[in-house]
Structures are given as structure tokens and as C-alpha cells.
Design a protein around this motif. Structure first.
Motif, PDB file in Angstrom:
ATOM      1  N   THR A 167     -29.302 -33.957  53.092  1.00 67.30           N
ATOM      2  CA  THR A 167     -29.201 -35.076  52.176  1.00 67.30           C
ATOM      3  C   THR A 167     -30.559 -35.739  51.970  1.00 67.30           C
ATOM      4  O   THR A 167     -30.954 -36.084  50.845  1.00 67.30           O
ATOM      5  CB  THR A 167     -28.196 -36.107  52.705  1.00 67.30           C
ATOM      6  N   LEU A 168     -31.332 -35.924  53.037  1.00 63.77           N
ATOM      7  CA  LEU A 168     -32.658 -36.529  52.929  1.00 63.77           C
ATOM      8  C   LEU A 168     -33.584 -35.670  52.075  1.00 63.77           C
ATOM      9  O   LEU A 168     -34.448 -36.184  51.355  1.00 63.77           O
ATOM     10  CB  LEU A 168     -33.271 -36.726  54.310  1.00 63.77           C
ATOM     11  N   LEU A 169     -33.402 -34.364  52.159  1.00 62.00           N
ATOM     12  CA  LEU A 169     -34.289 -33.462  51.426  1.00 62.00           C
ATOM     13  C   LEU A 169     -33.907 -33.369  49.953  1.00 62.00           C
ATOM     14  O   LEU A 169     -34.774 -33.412  49.065  1.00 62.00           O
ATOM     15  CB  LEU A 169     -34.265 -32.054  52.039  1.00 62.00           C
ATOM     16  N   LEU A 186     -30.907 -25.017  54.751  1.00 61.40           N
ATOM     17  CA  LEU A 186     -29.943 -25.928  55.373  1.00 61.40           C
ATOM     18  C   LEU A 186     -28.608 -25.892  54.649  1.00 61.40           C
ATOM     19  O   LEU A 186     -27.537 -25.950  55.276  1.00 61.40           O
ATOM     20  CB  LEU A 186     -30.496 -27.345  55.393  1.00 61.40           C
ATOM     21  N   ALA A 187     -28.634 -25.759  53.329  1.00 61.23           N
ATOM     22  CA  ALA A 187     -27.388 -25.667  52.568  1.00 61.23           C
ATOM     23  C   ALA A 187     -26.630 -24.407  52.939  1.00 61.23           C
ATOM     24  O   ALA A 187     -25.395 -24.421  53.087  1.00 61.23           O
ATOM     25  CB  ALA A 187     -27.698 -25.690  51.069  1.00 61.23           C
ATOM     26  N   SER A 188     -27.368 -23.295  53.063  1.00 63.62           N
ATOM     27  CA  SER A 188     -26.734 -22.026  53.452  1.00 63.62           C
ATOM     28  C   SER A 188     -26.147 -22.129  54.850  1.00 63.62           C
ATOM     29  O   SER A 188     -25.037 -21.643  55.118  1.00 63.62           O
ATOM     30  CB  SER A 188     -27.764 -20.903  53.384  1.00 63.62           C
ATOM     31  N   TYR A 189     -26.887 -22.741  55.793  1.00 61.35           N
ATOM     32  CA  TYR A 189     -26.408 -22.902  57.169  1.00 61.35           C
ATOM     33  C   TYR A 189     -25.110 -23.710  57.198  1.00 61.35           C
ATOM     34  O   TYR A 189     -24.144 -23.372  57.882  1.00 61.35           O
ATOM     35  CB  TYR A 189     -27.475 -23.590  58.014  1.00 61.35           C
ATOM     36  N   LEU A 190     -25.066 -24.810  56.380  1.00 55.44           N
ATOM     37  CA  LEU A 190     -23.872 -25.647  56.341  1.00 55.44           C
ATOM     38  C   LEU A 190     -22.681 -24.900  55.765  1.00 55.44           C
ATOM     39  O   LEU A 190     -21.540 -25.050  56.225  1.00 55.44           O
ATOM     40  CB  LEU A 190     -24.156 -26.903  55.515  1.00 55.44           C
ATOM     41  N   ALA A 191     -22.963 -24.030  54.766  1.00 53.66           N
ATOM     42  CA  ALA A 191     -21.871 -23.253  54.183  1.00 53.66           C
ATOM     43  C   ALA A 191     -21.304 -22.273  55.217  1.00 53.66           C
ATOM     44  O   ALA A 191     -20.084 -22.108  55.332  1.00 53.66           O
ATOM     45  CB  ALA A 191     -22.367 -22.504  52.947  1.00 53.66           C
ATOM     46  N   ASP A 192     -22.197 -21.634  55.985  1.00 54.16           N
ATOM     47  CA  ASP A 192     -21.744 -20.706  57.030  1.00 54.16           C
ATOM     48  C   ASP A 192     -20.998 -21.459  58.115  1.00 54.16           C
ATOM     49  O   ASP A 192     -20.010 -20.959  58.675  1.00 54.16           O
ATOM     50  CB  ASP A 192     -22.928 -19.972  57.638  1.00 54.16           C
TER      51      ASP A 192
END
Length: 576
Positions: free
Chosen positions: A244-246, A297-303
Motif C-alpha cells: 500500500t505504501l508503495l 509484493l502484489a504477486s506474493y500477496l496473491a500467492d
């Protein structure tokens, strides 16, 4: 041949030169004058054990140099060359090529020893090996040694030469082969129950490992996986907040939006000032890095949302099975897997025991028969050598004023075969006809023992010739006519070898070609010894001292001159 020996700082000898030459050299001197140091010096040149106690008290080190004359192309010259030493060649008066070699040995005050051969530094063991080609030293310690069974057996085997050496080598080979087979049979001959118990342990290991089927390093991977799944919610909060910060919608704009604004400002300035090129490049790199991190980070959160659903329980069960395996065997996973790999190989070996044992028993039986044959052959060879040795030694005794004595070399076979054979070797003496043979160690007087040992040493030296023979007081306990016979025998021996004799008997010294005296001198409380070869008149004086203890005794001098005259006549007869 030894030309001379230079001695410095050894025992009572400060500095002296021992002149030697062809033929028979007698060394005499008062008790404590240093005759023992001469033999010690010879021993050092032959690689003997060194000791700091041998260094003279007022010296920093002891040094012994031996000067040799050898055949230029002989075995010893080749030995020196192989050791890296130098042999100085020259042509002698007879037109023969000869070689000169220097052997040196040094002992420091702290006991450290150094050795040189032909100018090349060598270990003392090299001098030992080379000394066997040069010199044989016989002394009272050797006499005592030759009364023991082991030494008598060695002497007989040495006398037997190549034939005995070959038979002994064959026997030793058979002995070692049988010992190896018996050890293997003993190991395989362990009880069937023990072997079956080992099979069960190995099968159990294989079964449990194959049931779990762990992979190398799997326990560590499981721990990391379980750690991630157990902390999924915290990870979602932390990584989601970072994303979110990024790139998310936050008051004042996300970090990505602000970096893009920074880049746009720098790009406008770069259009007016080209020196901002590096700043513009860095701003572009920063924008790309933030965008890439945000995507990661978005990909990590999706996984994280889909990964490991319902997996945590199965992972814990898997880790528990592996940890139980480690506890059961008290080893880590890597060691257990290695044991598993070896278990299959060992099971194959155990499976082959049933067929190997009968074969091995047959091999042991064959090896036992081969050893019996080798032992019998060795006995036969030793008995033949014993007959020759006792005949030659008995003839020597008759030349040493023991005309009725017989040396018996007994070779008896025992039932048990030992490492050196099944033979018991014993030297016995029959001093006169009608007497029973008695062992040398118990049945010979001191004088008889000296003559028997000299006879044996002469015979053994003939069987294994070396250029130089050294006798250290082998005439102990002998006197009168027997001493004269010893002197005459040494004189005859000196026709074919260089003979050096340390003696206290005028009857022996009279036969020498060269007579060297060691003299002791004490000044200001310090004792030192000197060595010098005696001229004719000095020799008479020394012979007189040896005979009577009085150098100016007229009767003693007359006796000394008579001894020298008779010895010279004997020497001339031998020379013819």
C-alpha cells in the motif's frame, strides 16, 4: 677400507686422529684412556645412536670424520652416489681406479645429531644402511648376544646365505597368508545368531526408511514451510502494508506516485541543464525499482491467499515422522540416509557368508599345508647350514688352542610353528672328548666363550664378507697360549680384510701390522686423550706395559721383543 678417523670433542678425546691402514691394527691403552670412545666413534660413523652424554664437557659439539677408500665403481660407491654424495676418484700406484669418501657425524650439546655422506647431508639411517656394506663390529656385547636363542638363530640364517634367505622369505609369506585367512575365518565364523541379529537390524532400518522415504535436507525445508504457513496472517498484514505504501491509495500519494513526480521534475531540469543526466538516470532507476518491488509484493500477496490451504496439518505430520526417525536412531537425517545406503550392501555380504565360509575353510586348510611344507623346507636348509657352520667353527676352535673342542649347532623341530619357523636353534660346546654338549650360555668359561665367539665371528664374516672387521676386546678372559692363537688368527684374517682390534693383551697386539696407543693426560684437573701410531721402540715399551705394567722392566722388554719377533715370523709365513 678406513684410512683414518678424526675425532673432536668426544668423551675424553679433545682432538685426535686415529691412523688406520691395511691389515691388522691393534689399539691399546690404559683403562679410561678412551679406547671405548674409538669404538663409539666407529659406531657413530655407521649410524649408531647418538647421545649428548658423549660430548666432551668443555666442547659445544662432538664431531667424527671417517676417510674411506673404496672401489671407484663398487657397490658402496654406487650407494654414495644414489644418496647424493660425492666419491672423489683417483688412480692408485697400481693403476687401479679408486674412490675416496668422507663420512661425518656431529652431535650437539643438546643431543641433536647430523650426518653427512660424501659431503651430502643424510639421515643417520642412511649411514646404517651403508655401514652394512663396510664394517662389522664384534664386541663383548655381541658375545653375550650370541648366547641367546634368537641371536643364534639369526646367526645361522645369516650364515646360510641366499638359500636360507629364500626359504625364510617363503616361510614368512606363507605364515602371513595363513594368519590373514584365519583372521577372516574368525570374523566370518561369528555365531549364526549374531549374523541373523545384524540382518534383522539392517532390514528394520531399510523398512522404516522406505516407509518414511525422507529426502536429504527435507526436515529443514519442512520447518521453513511450516513457519511461513503458521504466520500467514502476520505476513499478509506486513507485506500488504508495504505494498500500500508503495502503490496504494494513501494520503499524500503513494511512494511510487511521489517518485514519479520527482523524476518528472528532474527531467524538466535536464532539458535545460545536461549536467543533470546522472540525477535523471538515478531517478528513472528508482522509479523502475519501486514499480518492480510493488509488483513482487502484489504477486506474493496473491500467492499467500491461495497457497497452503489445508496443507499445514500434513506438513506437521510429515515433519513429526522424520523427527521420530531421527530420535529412534539417535542420528541426523544425513547419517540415517548413509546408513540406509550401506545397509543394502552389508545385507549382500551377509548373504554371501554361507557360501564364503566353506570356501574359506578350504583355503585355510590349503594354507596350513603350504606353511607346513615351507617350514619343513626351512628346517632342511637350516640343518644343512648347521652342519657346515659347526664344521667350520670347530676347525677355527682348533686354530685357537682348543684342539679337542667341538661346536654343535643343534636344529630341532617343535610341533608348534612360530613366526620364525618351527625350529629351535641352539649352539652347544663339547670342550673335550667324552663330555656332553652344553649350551654356550651355561657351559663355557669366559676364555672359552671368547674363543668360541671369535671362531663364530670369523666364520660368519667369511660367509658375509665386509671390507673392515672391528673386534672390541674379544680376547677378554683369555691369556697365555690361547691369546697367541687369537692374535695369529686375527693376523691371518687381516690378509683378506682390514682388521681393527681393541685389546689389552700383548700376545694379541704383537701380531698387528700397525699398533696405535691411546694415552691419557690430566692437566689442571682436565683429562684428555691423544692417539698416535707407535714406532718400533715405542711399541716394545707399550708391549712391556701390557705384559708387566712396568715399561722399563728389562725382563718385560725382552719378553715383548720375543713376542714381536715370533709374531713377525708368523706373519711372514702367512704372507708366503
Amino acid at each position: 677400507m678406513l684410512e683414518d678417523i678424526e675425532i673432536r670433542g668426544l668423551g675424553v678425546i679433545d682432538q685426535a686422529r686415529l691412523p688406520l691402514g691395511r691389515g691388522f691394527t691393534a689399539i691399546t691403552g690404559e683403562t679410561g684412556a678412551g679406547k671405548t670412545m674409538v669404538v663409539t666413534a666407529l659406531g657413530l660413523l655407521l649410524g649408531g645412536r647418538s647421545s649428548a652424554n658423549a660430548v666432551r664437557k668443555d666442547a659445544e659439539r662432538a664431531k667424527v670424520d671417517g676417510h674411506l677408500l673404496v672401489e671407484a665403481d663398487g657397490e658402496y660407491a654406487q650407494f654414495v652416489d644414489a644418496a647424493g654424495g660425492e666419491v672423489e676418484t683417483f688412480t692408485d700406484d697400481d693403476g687401479r681406479e679408486r674412490g675416496a669418501v668422507v663420512i661425518s657425524r656431529q652431535i650437539a650439546k643438546n643431543g641433536r645429531s647430523r650426518a653427512w655422506l660424501g659431503g651430502q647431508s643424510v639421515p643417520a639411517s642412511t649411514l646404517v644402511e651403508g655401514g652394512e656394506l663396510l664394517v662389522a663390529i664384534h664386541g663383548q656385547s655381541e658375545q653375550l648376544r650370541l648366547t641367546q636363542e634368537g641371536a643364534q638363530r639369526s646367526a645361522l640364517d645369516q650364515y646360510g646365505g641366499e638359500e636360507t634367505a629364500t626359504a625364510l622369505a617363503e616361510f614368512s609369506s606363507r605364515f602371513e597368508a595363513l594368519a590373514t585367512l584365519r583372521a577372516e575365518l574368525s570374523e566370518l565364523g561369528a555365531s549364526a545368531a549374531d549374523r541373523e541379529a545384524e540382518r534383522e537390524r539392517l532390514r528394520a532400518l531399510i523398512d522404516v526408511v522406505e516407509a518414511v522415504k525422507p529426502e536429504l535436507g527435507e526436515d529443514e525445508l519442512l520447518l521453513r514451510r511450516i513457519e511461513r504457513l503458521s504466520n500467514r496472517e502476520q505476513l499478509r498484514a506486513d507485506i500488504g502494508g508495504a505494498h500500500t505504501l508503495l502503490a496504494g491509495e494513501v494520503p499524500g500519494g503513494s511512494l511510487g506516485e511521489r517518485v514519479r513526480d520527482v523524476r518528472a521534475s528532474i527531467d524538466r531540469g535536464f532539458r535545460s541543464d545536461a549536467s543533470l543526466d546522472l540525477a535523471a538516470e538515478n531517478a528513472a532507476d528508482l522509479e523502475y525499482a519501486i514499480d518492480e518491488l510493488a509488483e513482487n509484493l502484489a504477486s506474493y500477496l496473491a500467492d499467500l491467499d491461495t497457497d497452503g490451504v489445508g496443507e499445514l496439518d500434513s506438513l506437521n505430520d510429515r515433519l513429526a515422522a522424520i523427527e521420530q526417525l531421527k530420535r529412534d536412531y539417535g542420528k541426523d537425517l544425513e547419517e540415517i540416509l548413509k546408513d540406509y545406503e550401506q545397509a543394502g550392501i552389508r545385507l549382500l555380504e551377509l548373504a554371501g557368508d554361507d557360501t564364503r565360509l566353506p570356501q574359506l575353510r578350504e583355503e585355510v586348510t590349503e594354507a596350513e599345508q603350504a606353511l607346513e611344507d615351507a617350514a619343513s623346507k626351512l628346517t632342511s636348509v637350516r640343518q644343512a647350514a648347521a652342519e657346515r657352520l659347526q664344521q667350520e667353527a670347530t676347525e677355527e676352535l682348533r686354530a685357537l688352542a682348543m684342539p679337542n673342542a667341538t661346536l654343535v649347532v643343534s636344529v630341532t623341530s617343535e610341533e608348534k610353528i612360530r613366526r620364525h619357523g618351527r625350529d629351535r636353534i641352539e649352539f652347544l660346546l663339547t670342550p673335550h672328548p667324552g663330555s656332553d654338549p652344553t649350551p654356550l650360555r651355561t657351559g663355557a668359561s669366559g676364555g672359552e666363550l671368547s674363543r668360541v665367539m671369535l671362531a663364530l665371528e670369523v666364520v660368519l664374516a667369511g660367509a658375509n664378507p665386509v671390507p673392515t672387521l672391528v673386534f672390541d676386546e674379544v680376547d677378554a678372559g683369555v691369556g697365555g697360549a690361547a691369546a697367541l692363537e687369537i692374535g695369529a688368527r686375527l693376523q691371518r684374517l687381516a690378509r683378506s680384510s682390514q682388521v681393527i682390534v681393541v685389546t689389552h693383551l700383548a700376545q694379541v697386539a704383537a701380531f698387528a701390522d700397525h699398533h696405535v696407543r691411546i694415552e691419557k693426560l690430566t692437566e689442571a684437573g682436565v683429562t684428555s686423550s691423544s692417539i698416535r701410531e707407535l714406532g718400533e721402540s715405542e711399541r716394545v715399551e707399550e708391549m712391556t706395559r701390557l705384559l708387566s705394567g712396568l715399561t722399563d722392566s728389562e725382563s718385560g722388554q725382552a719378553h715383548a721383543q720375543e713376542l714381536l719377533r715370533r709374531a713377525a715370523q708368523s706373519n711372514a709365513t702367512v704372507a708366503r
